[in-house]
Design an enzyme around this catalytic site. Sequence first.
Site, PDB file in Angstrom:
ATOM      1  NE  ARG A   1       4.574  -1.537   0.044  1.00 53.06           N
ATOM      2  CZ  ARG A   1       4.718  -3.029  -0.210  1.00 53.06           C
ATOM      3  NH1 ARG A   1       3.934  -3.648  -1.053  1.00 53.06           N
ATOM      4  NH2 ARG A   1       5.554  -3.607   0.329  1.00 53.06           N
TER       5      ARG A   1
ATOM      6  NE  ARG B   1      -5.939   0.138  25.261  1.00 55.62           N
ATOM      7  CZ  ARG B   1      -7.193   0.479  25.030  1.00 55.62           C
ATOM      8  NH1 ARG B   1      -7.808   1.040  25.969  1.00 55.62           N
ATOM      9  NH2 ARG B   1      -7.858  -0.556  24.354  1.00 55.62           N
TER      10      ARG B   1
ATOM     11  CD  GLU C   1      -3.366  -9.207  -0.129  1.00 56.08           C
ATOM     12  OE1 GLU C   1      -2.226  -9.061  -0.553  1.00 56.08           O
ATOM     13  OE2 GLU C   1      -3.874  -8.599   0.754  1.00 56.08           O
TER      14      GLU C   1
ATOM     15  CG  LEU D   1       0.632  -4.619   0.281  1.00 54.07           C
ATOM     16  CD1 LEU D   1       0.171  -3.400   0.983  1.00 54.07           C
ATOM     17  CD2 LEU D   1       1.987  -5.470   0.799  1.00 54.07           C
TER      18      LEU D   1
END
Length: 300
Positions: free
Chosen positions: A64, A112, A194, A219
């Site tokens: 994963r 950045r 979830e 997920l």
Amino acid sequence: MSNDTPTDKEDGVTRYVYVNGAYRRYDEAQIHAEDRGFQFADAVYEVCEIHDHAIVDEDRHLARLERSLGELGIAMPMRQKAFQAVLQETVRRNRVANGIVYLQVSRGAGPRNFYFDGVETPPTVVCLARSQSRRGMEAGAAKGIAVKSMPDMRWGRCDIKTVMLLPASLAKESARAEGAQEAWFLDAEGNVREGGSSNAWIITPDDKLVTPPATNAILRGITRTTLIDLLEREGLTLEERPFTIEEAQNAREAFITSASNLVMPVVSVDGRPIGNGHPGSLTERLRAAFHEVAQKRQLA
Ligand code: PMP
């Protein structure tokens, strides 16, 4: 008690952190001030359970991780075998027999810049481990948890395990303010997606196990996947479909799954007790049998 069995006093203590190739003392471990994980949440992570000196479902977690990195276009910083070695050494140095190991990979650091071409370093890899007493965990599971529902305010790719956890953190804080230990995110139709950091399950009055389908909105939990293996072994019926809060409140049992909580009974949803308000018997059976089907890589 053997010497390497952590005492409750060692719960939550991390001694060493792996950072980009070196194991540092916890209070000396550092990453770059302009790491993209810090500035953009441009990072992914995994949490594996450590159970009796073994890493649980390591292959699935690393697969994963590779998928999450691929979805963000971040190159795998090392091979699976090297990740395995890092996980193993981090657990060993932290003397964790039962607990968790946390692995995070960010795109790297640089001045950045919204575009990826500002990245000046290889991906940042951080790994740490800490003990969790089994006694404490089982005492928690014997009580079960309360759940509070709220609208899902996260992004559209919750299938990628990013560190963009501010909405989950806010949701869990607000659940806690009302005495609940987990938040359940609802879609616009009122279906449960979830938990803030777990997958959601109910058991219907006719003993079917229901969990929402693994779309981009949730997920695909590794504990969820391994529990599905267990259901097959037990000949139990699985339905991957949405369910509402009302259906959950009228369910026979409910629970959540995650690597750090395994199969955790839910005893109330939005203040309404599930069943008799105590952990359900099938949920407890599934929790007890979980490690019989999970992959375990024994640590040296
Ligand atoms: N959903 C979310 C949003 C999570 O954060 C987690 C745990 N990280 C899970 C589900 C459960 O996943 P796993 O079983 O792999 O721990």
